[in-house]
Enzyme design. Structure first.
Site, PDB file in Angstrom:
ATOM      1  N   LYS A   9       0.562  -0.685  -0.283  1.00  0.00           N
ATOM      2  CA  LYS A   9      -0.267   0.219  -0.058  1.00  0.00           C
ATOM      3  C   LYS A   9       0.870   1.261   0.548  1.00  0.00           C
ATOM      4  O   LYS A   9       2.387   1.334   0.637  1.00  0.00           O
ATOM      5  CB  LYS A   9      -0.922   0.423   1.200  1.00  0.00           C
ATOM      6  CG  LYS A   9      -1.773  -1.501   1.103  1.00  0.00           C
ATOM      7  CD  LYS A   9      -2.976  -1.117   2.396  1.00  0.00           C
ATOM      8  CE  LYS A   9      -3.919  -2.214   2.008  1.00  0.00           C
ATOM      9  NZ  LYS A   9      -5.227  -1.639   3.798  1.00  0.00           N
ATOM     10  N   TYR A  49     -12.041  -3.459  -3.484  1.00  0.00           N
ATOM     11  CA  TYR A  49     -13.169  -3.387  -2.012  1.00  0.00           C
ATOM     12  C   TYR A  49     -14.558  -3.195  -2.210  1.00  0.00           C
ATOM     13  O   TYR A  49     -15.230  -2.388  -0.895  1.00  0.00           O
ATOM     14  CB  TYR A  49     -12.589  -2.032  -0.914  1.00  0.00           C
ATOM     15  CG  TYR A  49     -10.846  -2.317  -0.725  1.00  0.00           C
ATOM     16  CD1 TYR A  49     -10.828  -3.386  -0.276  1.00  0.00           C
ATOM     17  CD2 TYR A  49     -10.253  -1.571  -0.852  1.00  0.00           C
ATOM     18  CE1 TYR A  49      -8.991  -3.824   0.312  1.00  0.00           C
ATOM     19  CE2 TYR A  49      -9.230  -1.565  -0.367  1.00  0.00           C
ATOM     20  CZ  TYR A  49      -8.469  -2.738   0.058  1.00  0.00           C
ATOM     21  OH  TYR A  49      -7.256  -2.635   0.620  1.00  0.00           O
ATOM     22  N   ASN A 112      -2.153   0.167   7.870  1.00  0.00           N
ATOM     23  CA  ASN A 112      -1.392  -1.787   8.040  1.00  0.00           C
ATOM     24  C   ASN A 112      -0.029  -2.648   6.128  1.00  0.00           C
ATOM     25  O   ASN A 112      -0.475  -3.437   7.108  1.00  0.00           O
ATOM     26  CB  ASN A 112      -2.404  -2.477   8.173  1.00  0.00           C
ATOM     27  CG  ASN A 112      -3.529  -2.307   7.104  1.00  0.00           C
ATOM     28  OD1 ASN A 112      -3.492  -2.258   5.752  1.00  0.00           O
ATOM     29  ND2 ASN A 112      -4.372  -3.321   6.960  1.00  0.00           N
ATOM     30  N   HIS A 115      -2.148  -5.476   1.591  1.00  0.00           N
ATOM     31  CA  HIS A 115      -3.332  -6.446   1.765  1.00  0.00           C
ATOM     32  C   HIS A 115      -2.797  -7.471   0.952  1.00  0.00           C
ATOM     33  O   HIS A 115      -2.393  -7.584   0.292  1.00  0.00           O
ATOM     34  CB  HIS A 115      -4.058  -5.783   0.129  1.00  0.00           C
ATOM     35  CG  HIS A 115      -4.939  -6.569   0.029  1.00  0.00           C
ATOM     36  ND1 HIS A 115      -6.130  -6.925   0.249  1.00  0.00           N
ATOM     37  CD2 HIS A 115      -4.792  -7.244  -0.774  1.00  0.00           C
ATOM     38  CE1 HIS A 115      -7.054  -6.941   0.018  1.00  0.00           C
ATOM     39  NE2 HIS A 115      -6.425  -8.136  -1.085  1.00  0.00           N
ATOM     40  N   GLU A 126      -8.723 -12.000  -7.771  1.00  0.00           N
ATOM     41  CA  GLU A 126      -8.132 -10.767  -6.971  1.00  0.00           C
ATOM     42  C   GLU A 126      -6.507 -10.665  -7.913  1.00  0.00           C
ATOM     43  O   GLU A 126      -6.260  -9.706  -8.646  1.00  0.00           O
ATOM     44  CB  GLU A 126      -7.606 -10.655  -6.077  1.00  0.00           C
ATOM     45  CG  GLU A 126      -8.694 -10.212  -5.168  1.00  0.00           C
ATOM     46  CD  GLU A 126      -8.132 -10.163  -3.315  1.00  0.00           C
ATOM     47  OE1 GLU A 126      -7.090  -9.844  -3.330  1.00  0.00           O
ATOM     48  OE2 GLU A 126      -9.854  -9.991  -2.624  1.00  0.00           O
TER      49      GLU A 126
HETATM   50  P1  IDP Z   1      -7.563  -7.323   6.167  1.00  0.00           P
HETATM   51  O1  IDP Z   1      -6.621  -5.783   4.706  1.00  0.00           O
HETATM   52  O2  IDP Z   1      -6.494  -7.267   6.576  1.00  0.00           O
HETATM   53  O3  IDP Z   1      -8.434  -8.465   4.853  1.00  0.00           O
HETATM   54  P2  IDP Z   1      -9.802  -5.843   5.867  1.00  0.00           P
HETATM   55  O4  IDP Z   1     -11.308  -5.706   7.253  1.00  0.00           O
HETATM   56  O5  IDP Z   1     -10.804  -6.885   4.492  1.00  0.00           O
HETATM   57  O6  IDP Z   1      -8.676  -6.531   6.393  1.00  0.00           O
HETATM   58  O7  IDP Z   1     -10.121  -4.336   5.588  1.00  0.00           O
HETATM   59  C1  IDP Z   1      -9.692  -4.163   4.717  1.00  0.00           C
HETATM   60  C2  IDP Z   1      -8.851  -2.311   4.863  1.00  0.00           C
HETATM   61  O8  IDP Z   1      -9.820  -1.556   4.699  1.00  0.00           O
HETATM   62  C3  IDP Z   1      -7.733  -3.108   5.776  1.00  0.00           C
HETATM   63  O9  IDP Z   1      -6.817  -3.514   5.482  1.00  0.00           O
HETATM   64  C4  IDP Z   1      -8.026  -1.719   5.910  1.00  0.00           C
HETATM   65  O10 IDP Z   1      -6.795  -1.136   5.471  1.00  0.00           O
HETATM   66  C5  IDP Z   1      -8.620  -0.561   6.263  1.00  0.00           C
HETATM   67  N1  IDP Z   1      -9.795  -1.415   7.273  1.00  0.00           N
HETATM   68  C6  IDP Z   1     -10.292  -2.171   7.847  1.00  0.00           C
HETATM   69  N2  IDP Z   1     -11.331  -1.518   9.112  1.00  0.00           N
HETATM   70  C7  IDP Z   1     -10.825  -0.121   9.242  1.00  0.00           C
HETATM   71  C8  IDP Z   1     -10.878   0.154  10.555  1.00  0.00           C
HETATM   72  O11 IDP Z   1     -11.903  -0.044  11.387  1.00  0.00           O
HETATM   73  N3  IDP Z   1     -10.654   1.506  10.230  1.00  0.00           N
HETATM   74  C9  IDP Z   1      -9.491   2.352   9.482  1.00  0.00           C
HETATM   75  N4  IDP Z   1      -9.146   1.153   7.907  1.00  0.00           N
HETATM   76  C10 IDP Z   1      -9.739  -0.054   7.990  1.00  0.00           C
HETATM   77 MG    MG Z   2      -9.562  -8.916   3.480  1.00  0.00          MG
END
Ligand code: IDP
Ligand code: MG
Length: 154
Positions: A9, A49, A112, A115, A126
């Protein structure tokens, strides 16, 4: 063999952690079968997404993912989707285990770093969403006999 999509990212790019991410996946023994840099637009992000479009964090997520280019990668390996999710760690880096990419290198859920596909079917779809078939490479990896038993290599 199973494939998974990795996106380094914008925060990974800005913080100079793309190499570290690649190193960890290479060290595991996974095979890099596609890699490119792209500026993601809203249309592609909304498709990628889709499950999060109605979530309160979506607007911020889309803005962040467009803040700078990303590095897209397709990796291949035996049951690699699950292995990579374990290497990546929990979505919330403050809950991610030490030793994982997110646990070791990040703090904010919205920053974080990476992805990773979360199921075998998502891995396939994907990779197809972001890569043309001509951008995915098939080649022999000489070290495979030292990484897999023969039945795992098929
Ligand atoms: P993942 O990346 O671990 O699969 P997902 O639940 O699919 O997590 O969420 C996609 C992305 O959305 C996350 O990696 C993060 O960047 C963002 N995200 C998810 N939940 C939150 C939140 O509560 N606050 C801010 N960003 C979030
Ligand atoms: Mg995810």
């Amino acid at each position: 063999m199973e494939k998974t999509l990795i996106i380094a990212k914008p925060d990974a790019l800005q913080r100079g952690l793309v190499g570290e991410i690649i190193r960890r996946l290479e060290n595991k023994g996974l095979k890099l079968v596609g890699i490119k840099m792209l500026s993601l637009d809203s249309e592609l992000l909304q498709e990628h997404y889709e499950e999060h479009l109605e979530k309160p964090f979506y607007a911020g997520l889309e803005k962040f993912m467009k803040a700078s280019p990303v590095v897209l990668m397709a990796w291949e390996g035996y049951e690699c989707v699950n292995s990579v999710r374990l290497l990546v760690g929990d979505t919330n880096p403050r809950k991610a285990d030490a030793g994982t990419i997110r646990g070791d290198l990040s703090i904010g859920t919205g920053r974080n770093l990476i992805h990773a596909s979360d199921s075998k079917s998502k891995g396939e779809s994907e990779v197809k969403l972001f890569f043309d078939p001509s951008e995915i490479f098939e080649y022999d990896k000489a070290e495979y006999m030292h990484i897999y038993e023969s039945h795992e290599r098929e």
